[in-house]
Design an enzyme around this catalytic site. Structure first.
Site, short mmCIF file in Angstrom:
data_model
loop_
_atom_site.label_atom_id
_atom_site.label_comp_id
_atom_site.label_asym_id
_atom_site.label_seq_id
_atom_site.Cartn_x
_atom_site.Cartn_y
_atom_site.Cartn_z
CG HIS A 116 -5.41 3.54 0.59
ND1 HIS A 116 -5.03 2.23 0.46
CD2 HIS A 116 -6.64 3.61 0.02
CE1 HIS A 116 -5.98 1.54 -0.17
NE2 HIS A 116 -6.97 2.36 -0.44
CB SER A 131 -9.12 0.06 -0.54
OG SER A 131 -8.47 0.26 -1.76
CG ASP A 185 -2.31 0.53 0.92
OD1 ASP A 185 -2.38 1.74 0.64
OD2 ASP A 185 -3.30 -0.21 0.97
#
Length: 766
Positions: free
Chosen positions: A209, A541, A130
């Site tokens: 994220h 996600s 990520d």
């Protein structure tokens, strides 16, 4: 020695052309490792030889893939294509990220069940691919964790604002991969040099994220967690004691490059991870063939070495055939809602109240009504979308502005409204988004509404001088129905091989609270200077790390299970009904859903620890599947490194891959009685002496026959096969709206229900 001269001359041509050539692009080169001349001690020496001073090599791959990535001019590319040791070359492509209460929602309970039996995932290592991690968060504390597993071979790579002290017994490793990104050129947003003003050249997370997904999969218990008061409670990951290994492959604003992703796969497997969580995909709902897809190739290498890989299904729903990450060895995870929401309400001047959602936490407008305006009535698309510099301040100043969703970030539209003098925003879904809503931490009073509500508000605004206000109602728990399939979740059928049902299942992915970075505010906008420990995000996600954490728990409880066995346990115990025991519905329409939307069902960890039977798979099974879809030996070698030839006499059938779901595909246009017989095998992982009886729910107009109808297991008989005969009248059968018919097959022993969805369809050959 015969190969030495052409290879050296090839490398000289390749590496002396220089990287300054403006026509150069980055490519990934798959090499036949068996042809390495013995004069070179390693493959790297073979690739670089004595020309290292002018090398263009970015990454070398040795674990899940054999080859390297490099910048090539068109002339160099042409030469490489003709070399006998080169199996394949594909251009480096950019991919995008697929962006408290959810562990309980999927069936985890303190001190009992899977959490207790797995010791909360202790000593299982989850590799997160990520944007990096913000290590100071309480979610990554190592208090009371035991020593780092001895099998761990990874490192804590230091860099900008990331030191050895940022790793601990929770974050046991960290690496970052930027060479492919930097070789791509084009500046921030396209690749190229890392912009040190917005990024960290290290595993530190400038985007948020990665911190969010890592804590979703394996965050520790954190008390008094919330996002500006929303979703208050105890935050926790699915596998709270699992260890985290960080692989930063994505860079803020500029995506994730295949060559870097493949390098992370190569390194993570060598480091010793047990699970890989990757919430990355093409971003356009289009998938590449497996032999051109580094996520498929890298994940095959991982799964072949016993590493479970969980991937996101993409956010291009509710359109059909929008699911991505289709390789059968991947676990492909779609998104669902949970029973928590953040309601807001638009109150019109005529008294009507229209429901929406919002995470706005600033000063409220206290019920005061303001003039309401829709810039889109001018017919200018950029104005209706509230794009930068598209709003007329004379029109919107002092008013609540209706903005259409699309083309720019939802929260950015509010900033445009604010700059133009607007006091609030109503964000309206279009028809393609339907009624599916996600909460956003807006910078101005704002509320998202569904397509129907948006149309009603616009119609009201068109009647003349009208007013409205927005009220915010905090956090609500116990929302019904739940779960429902998120409107954005990638849907089937599988556009690559419809014989394999995708997505595999769905998991919570709407309004998920998890840890956040200090580098940006909760909206991710540069102008958002707020600092929050937790943020609430939506997307597949967020779904994939739920399954990564679930796999970590199962791996801890059952160390000997293969990735396929873990996948089977999660799929065959998944639920097809909501918490109200009614069939799951679609958030975008409110209508009933099908396995094209939810795969095998919704993640249900109450049952996954003890599934009874599992559908296991070996590397040979995957090779046979690749043969069945027409891949030749060289193409298969690109993916698997296997040089096994496909059978010459009888071509395998793709539907016969021993998958936990069953799909029978017939060609369009065939009439009369159509029939097909498929085979599956199941392994008993429950009570040694067990007897299972089959239960079939056949699709309407289809006859399903199973033989044998009873499976008897004993100490000596641990694995058995069965046949599924599918028969229908191709002339008169009526396919549903999705072009398919759906049923199920379950093996039942009084304690377990081992359920597989059945899909029957007529499609043109792909």
């Amino acid at each position: 020695m015969a190969l030495l001269i052409p290879i050296c001359s090839l490398l000289f041509l390749f590496f002396t052309a220089g990287e300054s050539d403006p026509t150069a692009k980055t490519y990934i080169i798959r090499i036949d490792g068996e042809s390495k001349p013995s004069i070179f001690p390693t493959h790297y020496h073979w690739y670089s030889s004595e020309f290292t001073e002018s090398t263009s090599i970015l990454h070398t791959y040795d674990t899940v893939f054999r080859g390297f990535s490099a910048s090539l001019t068109s002339a160099q590319l042409s030469t490489l294509k003709n070399h006998p040791s080169v199996l394949a070359i594909f251009e480096d492509k950019k991919r995008q990220l697929h962006t408290t209460r959810s562990p309980q929602f999927v069936g985890l309970r303190n001190q009992r069940g899977l959490w207790s039996e797995s010791d909360y995932g202790s000593d299982v290592i989850v590799g997160v691919f990520d944007t990096g991690i913000w290590p100071e968060r309480r979610s990554f504390s190592d208090v009371n964790l035991g020593p780092i597993p001895k099998r761990w071979k990874g490192v804590c790579q230091t860099g900008v604002k990331f030191t050895l002290k940022n790793c601990n017994k929770k974050i046991i490793g960290a690496r970052f991969f930027s060479k492919g990104h930097e070789a791509a050129g084009g500046g921030i947003g396209f690749g190229g040099a890392i912009n040190d003003t917005v990024e960290f050249r290290s595993a530190r997370d400038a985007d948020g994220h990665g911190t969010h997904t890592a804590s979703t999969a394996a965050g520790r218990y954190v008390f008094k967690a919330s996002m500006a008061g929303y979703a208050a409670g105890i935050a926790k990951g699915v596998a709270p004691k699992a260890r985290i290994a960080v692989y930063k492959v994505c860079w803020k604003g500029s995506g994730c490059f295949d060559s870097d992703i493949l390098a992370a796969f190569d390194m993570a497997v060598n480091d010793g991870v047990d699970v890989i969580s990757i919430s990355i995909g093409g971003g356009d709902g289009i998938s590449s063939p497996y032999y051109l897809d580094p996520i498929a190739i890298g994940s095959y290498g991982a799964v072949a070495r016993g590493v479970f890989v969980s991937s996101s299904a993409g956010n291009d729903g509710p359109n059909g055939m929008s699911v991505t990450n289709l390789a059968p060895w991947l676990m492909t995870v779609g998104a669902s809602t949970i029973d928590r929401n953040f309601p807001a309400q638009v109150v019109l001047g005529d008294g009507r109240k229209l429901a929406g959602v919002s995470l706005y936490a600033g000063p409220a407008i206290s019920g005061k009504k303001y003039p309401l305006v829709y810039p889109g009535k001018s017919g200018i698309l950029s104005a209706s979308l509230c794009m930068d510099n598209a709003l007329d301040a004379n029109l919107v100043k002092g008013k609540i502005v209706i903005c259409d969703r699309g083309s720019s970030p939802r929260v950015a539209k509010g900033l445009v409204v604010k700059k133009a003098g607007g006091v609030g925003m109503i964000l309206s879904n279009g028809v393609s988004n339907g009624e599916g809503l996600v909460g956003d931490a807006h910078l101005i009073p704002a509320c998202s509404v569904g397509s129907d509500e948006g149309d009603a508000i616009k119609a009201y605004a068109a009647t003349g001088r009208v007013t409205a206000t927005i009220t915010f109602q905090g956090t609500v728990i116990g929302v019904k129905p739940a779960p429902v399939v998120a409107s954005f979740s990638g849907r089937g059928p599988n556009g690559m091989n419809p014989e394999i049902l995708k997505p595999d299942l769905i998991a919570p992915g709407v309004n998920i609270l998890a840890a956040w970075t200090d580098a940006v505010g909760p909206t991710g906008l540069d102008s958002d200077v707020r600092k929050v420990e937790f943020n609430i995000l939506s997307g597949t996600s967020m779904s994939a790390p739920h399954v990564s954490g679930a796999a970590a728990l199962l791996k801890s409880a059952h160390p000997g299970w293969s990735p396929a066995a873990i996948k089977s346990a999660l799929m065959t115990t998944a639920s097809t009904v909501n918490k109200q025991l009614q069939p799951m519905t679609d958030e975008s329409t409110g209508n009933a859903t099908t396995p094209y939307d939810f795969g095998a069902g919704h993640l249900n960890l109450d049952l996954a620890m003890d599934p009874g039977l599992v559908y296991d798979l070996t590397n040979a099974d995957y090779v046979s599947f690749l043969c069945s879809i027409g891949y030749g030996a060289k193409t298969i070698q690109v993916i698997t490194r296997s040089t096994a030839a496909c059978p010459m006499r009888r071509k395998p059938v793709p539907e016969n891959l021993n998958y936990p779901s069953i799909a029978a595909m017939f060609s369009t246009g065939k009439k009369g009685v159509l029939s097909k017989t498929l085979i599956r095998r199941v392994k008993n992982v429950g009570d040694v002496n067990s007897v299972y009886t089959v239960k079939v729910e056949a699709p309407k107009g289809v006859i399903i026959a199973v033989r044998p109808r009873k499976l008897v297991f004993s100490d000596k008989v641990r694995e058995l096969s069965y046949y599924v005969s599918v028969k229908m009248d191709g002339t008169n059968v009526m396919m549903g709206e999705s072009g398919a018919l759906f049923g199920s097959l379950s093996w039942v022993d009084g304690k377990h229900v081992v359920r597989s969805p059945i899909v029957v369809t007529q499609l043109d050959p792909l």
